[in-house]
Design an enzyme around this catalytic site. Structure first.
Site, mmCIF file in Angstrom:
data_model
loop_
_atom_site.group_PDB
_atom_site.id
_atom_site.type_symbol
_atom_site.label_atom_id
_atom_site.label_comp_id
_atom_site.label_asym_id
_atom_site.label_seq_id
_atom_site.Cartn_x
_atom_site.Cartn_y
_atom_site.Cartn_z
ATOM 1 N N ASP A 80 2.675 -0.338 12.060
ATOM 2 C CA ASP A 80 2.747 -1.560 12.878
ATOM 3 C C ASP A 80 3.867 -2.504 12.449
ATOM 4 O OD1 ASP A 80 1.539 -2.189 10.491
ATOM 5 O OD2 ASP A 80 -0.078 -3.382 11.345
ATOM 6 N N THR A 126 4.311 2.306 6.321
ATOM 7 C CA THR A 126 2.898 1.942 6.391
ATOM 8 C C THR A 126 2.195 2.991 7.228
ATOM 9 O OG1 THR A 126 1.228 0.456 7.293
ATOM 10 C CG2 THR A 126 3.389 0.255 8.272
ATOM 11 N N ARG A 155 0.469 -5.097 -4.670
ATOM 12 C CA ARG A 155 0.543 -6.208 -3.704
ATOM 13 C C ARG A 155 0.602 -7.456 -4.565
ATOM 14 N NH1 ARG A 155 -0.906 -3.907 1.281
ATOM 15 N NH2 ARG A 155 -2.512 -2.296 1.228
ATOM 16 N N ASP A 206 5.627 -5.105 6.254
ATOM 17 C CA ASP A 206 6.049 -6.410 6.777
ATOM 18 C C ASP A 206 5.774 -7.543 5.780
ATOM 19 O OD1 ASP A 206 3.344 -5.958 7.288
ATOM 20 O OD2 ASP A 206 3.308 -7.407 8.920
ATOM 21 N N ARG A 211 -5.613 -1.933 9.600
ATOM 22 C CA ARG A 211 -6.146 -3.287 9.405
ATOM 23 C C ARG A 211 -6.066 -4.118 10.687
ATOM 24 N NH1 ARG A 211 -4.337 -5.426 4.025
ATOM 25 N NH2 ARG A 211 -2.463 -4.371 4.734
ATOM 26 N N GLY A 264 0.830 -1.216 0.000
ATOM 27 C CA GLY A 264 0.000 0.000 0.000
ATOM 28 C C GLY A 264 0.857 1.256 0.000
ATOM 29 N N ASP A 282 -0.223 2.380 8.914
ATOM 30 C CA ASP A 282 -0.675 1.656 10.120
ATOM 31 C C ASP A 282 0.376 1.683 11.242
ATOM 32 O OD1 ASP A 282 -2.800 1.064 8.529
ATOM 33 O OD2 ASP A 282 -2.469 -1.098 8.440
HETATM 34 O O1 F6P Z 1 -1.766 -1.325 5.441
HETATM 35 C C1 F6P Z 1 -2.178 -0.066 5.090
HETATM 36 C C2 F6P Z 1 -3.657 -0.031 4.761
HETATM 37 O O2 F6P Z 1 -3.984 1.282 4.401
HETATM 38 C C3 F6P Z 1 -4.579 -0.544 5.870
HETATM 39 O O3 F6P Z 1 -4.806 0.401 6.875
HETATM 40 C C4 F6P Z 1 -5.795 -0.914 5.082
HETATM 41 O O4 F6P Z 1 -6.552 -1.887 5.750
HETATM 42 C C5 F6P Z 1 -5.224 -1.466 3.814
HETATM 43 O O5 F6P Z 1 -3.939 -0.876 3.659
HETATM 44 C C6 F6P Z 1 -6.044 -1.203 2.576
HETATM 45 O O6 F6P Z 1 -5.431 -1.802 1.490
HETATM 46 P P1 F6P Z 1 -5.839 -1.581 -0.023
HETATM 47 O O7 F6P Z 1 -5.417 -0.196 -0.415
HETATM 48 O O8 F6P Z 1 -5.115 -2.621 -0.785
HETATM 49 O O9 F6P Z 1 -7.328 -1.695 -0.070
#
Ligand code: F6P
Length: 324
Positions: free
Chosen positions: A131, A127, A72, A103, A173, A11, A129
Protein backbone atom coordinates in the site's frame (compact mmCIF):
# COMPACT_ATOMS: atom_id res chain seq x y z
CA UNK A 1 30.09 10.11 -3.60
CA UNK A 2 32.55 7.51 -2.37
CA UNK A 3 30.87 5.66 0.42
CA UNK A 4 27.22 4.69 0.75
CA UNK A 5 25.16 2.81 3.31
CA UNK A 6 22.21 0.46 2.98
CA UNK A 7 19.58 -0.28 5.62
CA UNK A 8 16.25 -2.04 6.10
CA UNK A 9 13.53 -0.42 8.21
CA UNK A 10 10.04 -1.35 9.43
CA UNK A 11 8.37 -4.76 9.12
CA UNK A 12 10.45 -7.31 7.24
CA UNK A 13 9.35 -8.93 3.96
CA UNK A 14 10.68 -11.71 1.75
CA UNK A 15 13.08 -10.17 -0.78
CA UNK A 16 15.02 -7.82 1.51
CA UNK A 17 18.19 -9.89 1.23
CA UNK A 18 17.89 -10.00 -2.56
CA UNK A 19 17.63 -6.20 -2.52
CA UNK A 20 20.58 -5.72 -0.15
CA UNK A 21 22.62 -8.00 -2.41
CA UNK A 22 21.78 -5.91 -5.49
CA UNK A 23 22.66 -2.65 -3.73
CA UNK A 24 25.98 -4.02 -2.46
CA UNK A 25 26.99 -5.62 -5.76
CA UNK A 26 26.09 -2.49 -7.77
CA UNK A 27 27.98 -0.24 -5.37
CA UNK A 28 31.11 -2.39 -5.52
CA UNK A 29 30.85 -2.75 -9.31
CA UNK A 30 30.95 1.08 -9.44
CA UNK A 31 33.95 1.37 -7.08
CA UNK A 32 31.93 2.67 -4.15
CA UNK A 33 32.57 1.64 -0.56
CA UNK A 34 29.50 0.31 1.20
CA UNK A 35 28.46 -0.32 4.80
CA UNK A 36 25.33 -1.88 6.21
CA UNK A 37 23.36 -0.11 8.93
CA UNK A 38 22.08 -2.81 11.27
CA UNK A 39 18.71 -2.79 13.10
CA UNK A 40 17.13 0.00 11.00
CA UNK A 41 16.98 3.55 12.37
CA UNK A 42 17.62 2.26 15.91
CA UNK A 43 20.97 0.98 14.65
CA UNK A 44 21.69 4.20 12.77
CA UNK A 45 21.14 6.20 15.95
CA UNK A 46 23.43 3.80 17.82
CA UNK A 47 26.11 3.82 15.07
CA UNK A 48 25.69 0.10 14.40
CA UNK A 49 27.56 -0.21 11.07
CA UNK A 50 29.05 -3.25 9.34
CA UNK A 51 31.39 -3.12 6.31
CA UNK A 52 30.00 -5.02 3.31
CA UNK A 53 31.87 -6.74 0.49
CA UNK A 54 30.73 -8.70 -2.56
CA UNK A 55 31.27 -11.86 -0.51
CA UNK A 56 29.10 -10.59 2.38
CA UNK A 57 26.02 -11.01 0.19
CA UNK A 58 26.83 -14.37 -1.38
CA UNK A 59 24.13 -17.00 -1.21
CA UNK A 60 21.46 -14.76 0.34
CA UNK A 61 19.18 -13.98 -2.64
CA UNK A 62 16.92 -16.90 -1.69
CA UNK A 63 16.70 -16.16 2.04
CA UNK A 64 13.75 -14.60 3.88
CA UNK A 65 14.24 -12.00 6.63
CA UNK A 66 16.98 -9.38 6.46
CA UNK A 67 20.68 -9.98 7.10
CA UNK A 68 20.83 -6.37 8.39
CA UNK A 69 17.92 -6.82 10.88
CA UNK A 70 15.16 -4.23 11.11
CA UNK A 71 13.20 -2.16 13.61
CA UNK A 72 10.32 0.27 13.95
CA UNK A 73 12.04 3.23 15.62
CA UNK A 74 10.19 5.66 17.86
CA UNK A 75 13.43 7.55 18.57
CA UNK A 76 13.94 8.52 14.91
CA UNK A 77 10.56 10.27 15.06
CA UNK A 78 12.10 12.78 17.50
CA UNK A 79 14.47 15.68 16.70
CA UNK A 80 16.96 14.34 19.25
CA UNK A 81 16.96 10.90 17.59
CA UNK A 82 17.51 12.42 14.15
CA UNK A 83 20.42 14.54 15.42
CA UNK A 84 22.08 11.43 16.85
CA UNK A 85 21.57 9.67 13.51
CA UNK A 86 23.13 12.60 11.62
CA UNK A 87 26.16 12.62 13.90
CA UNK A 88 26.74 8.90 13.32
CA UNK A 89 26.42 9.30 9.54
CA UNK A 90 29.03 12.08 9.52
CA UNK A 91 31.38 10.20 11.85
CA UNK A 92 31.28 7.14 9.57
CA UNK A 93 31.87 9.37 6.47
CA UNK A 94 28.75 8.10 4.75
CA UNK A 95 27.89 10.18 1.66
CA UNK A 96 24.46 8.72 0.83
CA UNK A 97 21.98 6.11 2.06
CA UNK A 98 19.77 3.52 0.35
CA UNK A 99 16.76 2.98 2.60
CA UNK A 100 14.67 -0.13 2.01
CA UNK A 101 11.48 0.71 3.90
CA UNK A 102 7.79 1.54 3.96
CA UNK A 103 5.75 4.75 3.99
CA UNK A 104 6.49 5.30 7.72
CA UNK A 105 10.25 5.10 7.11
CA UNK A 106 10.00 7.48 4.15
CA UNK A 107 8.01 9.98 6.24
CA UNK A 108 10.75 9.78 8.91
CA UNK A 109 13.48 10.37 6.38
CA UNK A 110 11.54 13.24 4.87
CA UNK A 111 11.64 14.96 8.27
CA UNK A 112 15.38 14.17 8.50
CA UNK A 113 16.27 15.72 5.13
CA UNK A 114 14.46 18.96 6.02
CA UNK A 115 16.88 19.26 8.94
CA UNK A 116 20.04 17.80 7.35
CA UNK A 117 20.03 18.43 3.61
CA UNK A 118 23.55 17.17 2.86
CA UNK A 119 22.80 13.42 3.01
CA UNK A 120 21.06 12.13 -0.15
CA UNK A 121 18.64 9.24 0.37
CA UNK A 122 17.10 6.87 -2.16
CA UNK A 123 14.10 4.85 -0.95
CA UNK A 124 13.09 1.35 -2.03
CA UNK A 125 9.47 0.35 -1.25
CA UNK A 126 8.80 -2.89 0.59
CA UNK A 127 5.69 -4.04 2.38
CA UNK A 128 3.62 -7.18 2.13
CA UNK A 129 0.58 -4.85 2.41
CA UNK A 130 1.51 -3.34 -1.01
CA UNK A 131 0.00 0.00 0.00
CA UNK A 132 2.65 2.54 -1.00
CA UNK A 133 1.73 5.13 -3.66
CA UNK A 134 4.32 5.67 -6.41
CA UNK A 135 4.74 2.01 -7.28
CA UNK A 136 2.36 -0.64 -8.59
CA UNK A 137 4.05 -3.27 -6.48
CA UNK A 138 6.30 -3.40 -3.41
CA UNK A 139 8.95 -5.99 -2.53
CA UNK A 140 7.38 -8.80 -0.49
CA UNK A 141 3.81 -8.61 -1.73
CA UNK A 142 4.05 -11.42 -4.26
CA UNK A 143 5.60 -13.90 -1.83
CA UNK A 144 3.13 -13.04 0.94
CA UNK A 145 0.29 -13.49 -1.53
CA UNK A 146 1.53 -16.93 -2.50
CA UNK A 147 2.01 -17.93 1.14
CA UNK A 148 -1.56 -16.89 1.94
CA UNK A 149 -2.92 -18.62 -1.16
CA UNK A 150 -1.16 -21.90 -0.34
CA UNK A 151 -2.45 -21.78 3.24
CA UNK A 152 -6.01 -21.15 2.06
CA UNK A 153 -5.74 -24.08 -0.40
CA UNK A 154 -4.82 -26.32 2.54
CA UNK A 155 -7.66 -25.06 4.69
CA UNK A 156 -9.97 -25.71 1.73
CA UNK A 157 -9.00 -29.41 1.75
CA UNK A 158 -10.04 -29.96 5.34
CA UNK A 159 -13.05 -27.66 5.05
CA UNK A 160 -14.31 -29.73 2.09
CA UNK A 161 -13.78 -33.06 3.88
CA UNK A 162 -15.77 -31.96 6.92
CA UNK A 163 -18.19 -29.58 5.15
CA UNK A 164 -17.23 -26.59 7.22
CA UNK A 165 -17.10 -22.82 6.98
CA UNK A 166 -13.75 -21.14 7.60
CA UNK A 167 -12.71 -17.55 8.08
CA UNK A 168 -9.08 -16.96 7.16
CA UNK A 169 -7.58 -13.70 8.37
CA UNK A 170 -4.66 -12.35 6.36
CA UNK A 171 -2.40 -9.37 7.07
CA UNK A 172 -3.06 -5.87 5.84
CA UNK A 173 -3.23 -3.24 8.56
CA UNK A 174 -5.04 -0.69 6.39
CA UNK A 175 -5.10 -2.52 3.13
CA UNK A 176 -7.02 -5.26 1.38
CA UNK A 177 -4.36 -6.13 -1.23
CA UNK A 178 -3.37 -9.48 0.29
CA UNK A 179 -6.98 -10.45 1.05
CA UNK A 180 -8.16 -9.49 -2.41
CA UNK A 181 -5.27 -11.22 -4.22
CA UNK A 182 -5.19 -14.38 -2.11
CA UNK A 183 -9.00 -14.62 -2.01
CA UNK A 184 -9.25 -14.33 -5.78
CA UNK A 185 -6.39 -16.78 -6.35
CA UNK A 186 -7.85 -19.41 -4.01
CA UNK A 187 -11.47 -19.13 -5.14
CA UNK A 188 -12.76 -17.83 -1.79
CA UNK A 189 -16.55 -17.48 -1.49
CA UNK A 190 -16.20 -14.06 0.10
CA UNK A 191 -13.42 -11.47 0.56
CA UNK A 192 -13.75 -8.80 3.25
CA UNK A 193 -11.46 -5.78 2.88
CA UNK A 194 -11.24 -2.28 4.42
CA UNK A 195 -11.78 -0.56 1.06
CA UNK A 196 -15.47 -1.44 0.60
CA UNK A 197 -18.63 -2.22 2.57
CA UNK A 198 -20.37 -3.99 -0.29
CA UNK A 199 -18.64 -7.26 0.69
CA UNK A 200 -20.08 -7.47 4.22
CA UNK A 201 -23.55 -6.37 3.08
CA UNK A 202 -23.56 -9.31 0.72
CA UNK A 203 -22.09 -11.90 3.11
CA UNK A 204 -25.26 -13.56 4.42
CA UNK A 205 -26.61 -13.86 0.91
CA UNK A 206 -23.40 -15.40 -0.45
CA UNK A 207 -23.13 -17.95 2.37
CA UNK A 208 -26.75 -19.07 2.19
CA UNK A 209 -26.70 -19.25 -1.60
CA UNK A 210 -23.50 -21.32 -1.51
CA UNK A 211 -24.85 -23.77 1.02
CA UNK A 212 -28.23 -24.09 -0.73
CA UNK A 213 -26.52 -25.12 -3.91
CA UNK A 214 -24.66 -27.82 -1.95
CA UNK A 215 -21.17 -26.37 -1.76
CA UNK A 216 -19.15 -28.59 0.57
CA UNK A 217 -17.15 -25.74 2.08
CA UNK A 218 -17.21 -21.98 2.33
CA UNK A 219 -14.10 -19.85 2.76
CA UNK A 220 -14.23 -16.20 3.78
CA UNK A 221 -10.93 -14.32 3.51
CA UNK A 222 -10.80 -11.35 5.90
CA UNK A 223 -8.16 -8.59 5.88
CA UNK A 224 -6.97 -7.86 9.42
CA UNK A 225 -7.75 -4.18 8.79
CA UNK A 226 -11.34 -4.86 7.75
CA UNK A 227 -13.59 -2.49 9.64
CA UNK A 228 -15.88 -5.26 10.89
CA UNK A 229 -13.10 -6.28 13.25
CA UNK A 230 -11.20 -9.14 11.63
CA UNK A 231 -11.98 -12.87 11.66
CA UNK A 232 -13.21 -13.29 15.27
CA UNK A 233 -15.87 -10.58 15.09
CA UNK A 234 -16.96 -11.60 11.62
CA UNK A 235 -17.27 -15.23 12.80
CA UNK A 236 -19.89 -14.10 15.35
CA UNK A 237 -21.89 -12.63 12.51
CA UNK A 238 -21.51 -15.78 10.39
CA UNK A 239 -22.68 -17.95 13.30
CA UNK A 240 -25.86 -15.90 13.43
CA UNK A 241 -26.47 -16.42 9.70
CA UNK A 242 -25.61 -20.16 9.81
CA UNK A 243 -26.32 -21.29 13.41
CA UNK A 244 -26.02 -25.03 12.79
CA UNK A 245 -22.66 -24.89 11.00
CA UNK A 246 -19.11 -25.35 12.21
CA UNK A 247 -17.37 -22.01 11.76
CA UNK A 248 -13.57 -22.25 11.97
CA UNK A 249 -11.10 -19.40 12.29
CA UNK A 250 -7.53 -19.35 11.07
CA UNK A 251 -5.29 -16.31 11.54
CA UNK A 252 -2.30 -16.56 9.20
CA UNK A 253 -0.33 -13.77 10.91
CA UNK A 254 3.44 -13.45 10.59
CA UNK A 255 3.82 -16.62 8.52
CA UNK A 256 3.06 -14.22 5.64
CA UNK A 257 6.17 -12.18 6.38
CA UNK A 258 8.66 -15.03 6.15
CA UNK A 259 9.96 -17.56 3.67
CA UNK A 260 12.06 -17.69 0.56
CA UNK A 261 11.09 -14.88 -1.84
CA UNK A 262 9.27 -15.74 -5.07
CA UNK A 263 11.02 -15.23 -8.40
CA UNK A 264 8.93 -12.07 -8.94
CA UNK A 265 10.11 -10.61 -5.61
CA UNK A 266 13.76 -11.49 -6.26
CA UNK A 267 13.61 -9.85 -9.68
CA UNK A 268 11.84 -6.74 -8.39
CA UNK A 269 14.27 -6.46 -5.46
CA UNK A 270 17.25 -6.79 -7.80
CA UNK A 271 15.92 -4.15 -10.20
CA UNK A 272 15.13 -1.72 -7.37
CA UNK A 273 18.48 -2.32 -5.66
CA UNK A 274 20.49 -1.77 -8.84
CA UNK A 275 18.46 1.31 -9.80
CA UNK A 276 18.86 2.93 -6.38
CA UNK A 277 22.66 2.99 -6.61
CA UNK A 278 22.67 4.15 -10.23
CA UNK A 279 20.26 6.95 -9.22
CA UNK A 280 22.69 8.08 -6.51
CA UNK A 281 25.58 8.03 -9.00
CA UNK A 282 23.48 10.18 -11.36
CA UNK A 283 23.03 12.74 -8.57
CA UNK A 284 19.40 11.93 -7.80
CA UNK A 285 18.28 12.25 -4.20
CA UNK A 286 15.37 12.05 -1.79
CA UNK A 287 13.15 10.00 -4.04
CA UNK A 288 11.64 6.54 -3.91
CA UNK A 289 12.22 4.07 -6.73
CA UNK A 290 9.06 2.43 -8.02
CA UNK A 291 7.64 0.49 -10.90
CA UNK A 292 4.57 1.57 -12.85
CA UNK A 293 3.32 -0.27 -15.93
CA UNK A 294 6.62 -2.23 -15.81
CA UNK A 295 8.69 0.97 -16.14
CA UNK A 296 11.01 2.04 -13.33
CA UNK A 297 10.10 5.47 -11.99
CA UNK A 298 10.84 7.85 -9.10
CA UNK A 299 8.61 9.69 -6.61
CA UNK A 300 9.85 12.44 -4.24
CA UNK A 301 9.61 11.39 -0.58
CA UNK A 302 7.17 14.20 0.22
CA UNK A 303 4.71 12.72 -2.29
CA UNK A 304 4.95 9.15 -0.98
CA UNK A 305 1.76 8.26 0.85
CA UNK A 306 -0.52 5.30 1.39
CA UNK A 307 -2.03 3.72 -1.69
CA UNK A 308 -5.50 2.23 -1.58
CA UNK A 309 -6.75 -0.74 -3.51
CA UNK A 310 -9.25 0.53 -6.07
CA UNK A 311 -12.48 -1.42 -5.81
CA UNK A 312 -14.74 -0.12 -8.54
CA UNK A 313 -18.06 -1.43 -9.78
CA UNK A 314 -16.48 -3.67 -12.41
CA UNK A 315 -14.28 -5.34 -9.73
CA UNK A 316 -17.36 -5.87 -7.56
CA UNK A 317 -19.20 -7.34 -10.56
CA UNK A 318 -16.29 -9.71 -11.17
CA UNK A 319 -16.17 -10.82 -7.52
CA UNK A 320 -19.94 -11.37 -7.61
CA UNK A 321 -19.66 -13.56 -10.68
CA UNK A 322 -16.70 -15.58 -9.45
CA UNK A 323 -17.94 -16.20 -5.93
CA UNK A 324 -21.51 -17.22 -6.81
O1 F6P B 1 2.88 -3.54 7.41
C1 F6P B 1 3.14 -4.89 7.31
C2 F6P B 1 2.47 -5.67 8.43
O2 F6P B 1 2.79 -7.02 8.26
C3 F6P B 1 0.96 -5.47 8.54
O3 F6P B 1 0.24 -6.23 7.62
C4 F6P B 1 0.73 -5.85 9.97
O4 F6P B 1 -0.44 -5.25 10.47
C5 F6P B 1 1.94 -5.31 10.66
O5 F6P B 1 2.97 -5.25 9.68
C6 F6P B 1 2.42 -6.13 11.84
O6 F6P B 1 3.51 -5.50 12.41
P1 F6P B 1 4.45 -6.13 13.52
O7 F6P B 1 5.28 -7.20 12.87
O8 F6P B 1 5.28 -5.02 14.02
O9 F6P B 1 3.54 -6.74 14.53
Amino acid sequence: IQKIAVMTSGGDVPGLNACIRAVVRTAIFNQLKIVGIQHGFEGLIAGDFVPLHAQSVSNIIQLGGTMLKSSRSELFRTKEGRLLAYEKIKKENIDAIVLIGGDGSFAGVNAFIQEYADIPFIGIPKTIDNDIAGTDVCIGYDTALNTAMEAIDKIRDTAESHERIFLVEVMGRDSGYIAYGAGLASGAESILIPETKADIENLENILKKGWNRKKASLIIVVAEGDENGGAYKTAEMVKKYMPTHYVGICILGHIQRGGSPSAADRILASRFGYTSVIALLEGKKNIMVGIQKNELCFTPFEEVKKQHLQINQSTLNMLNALTS
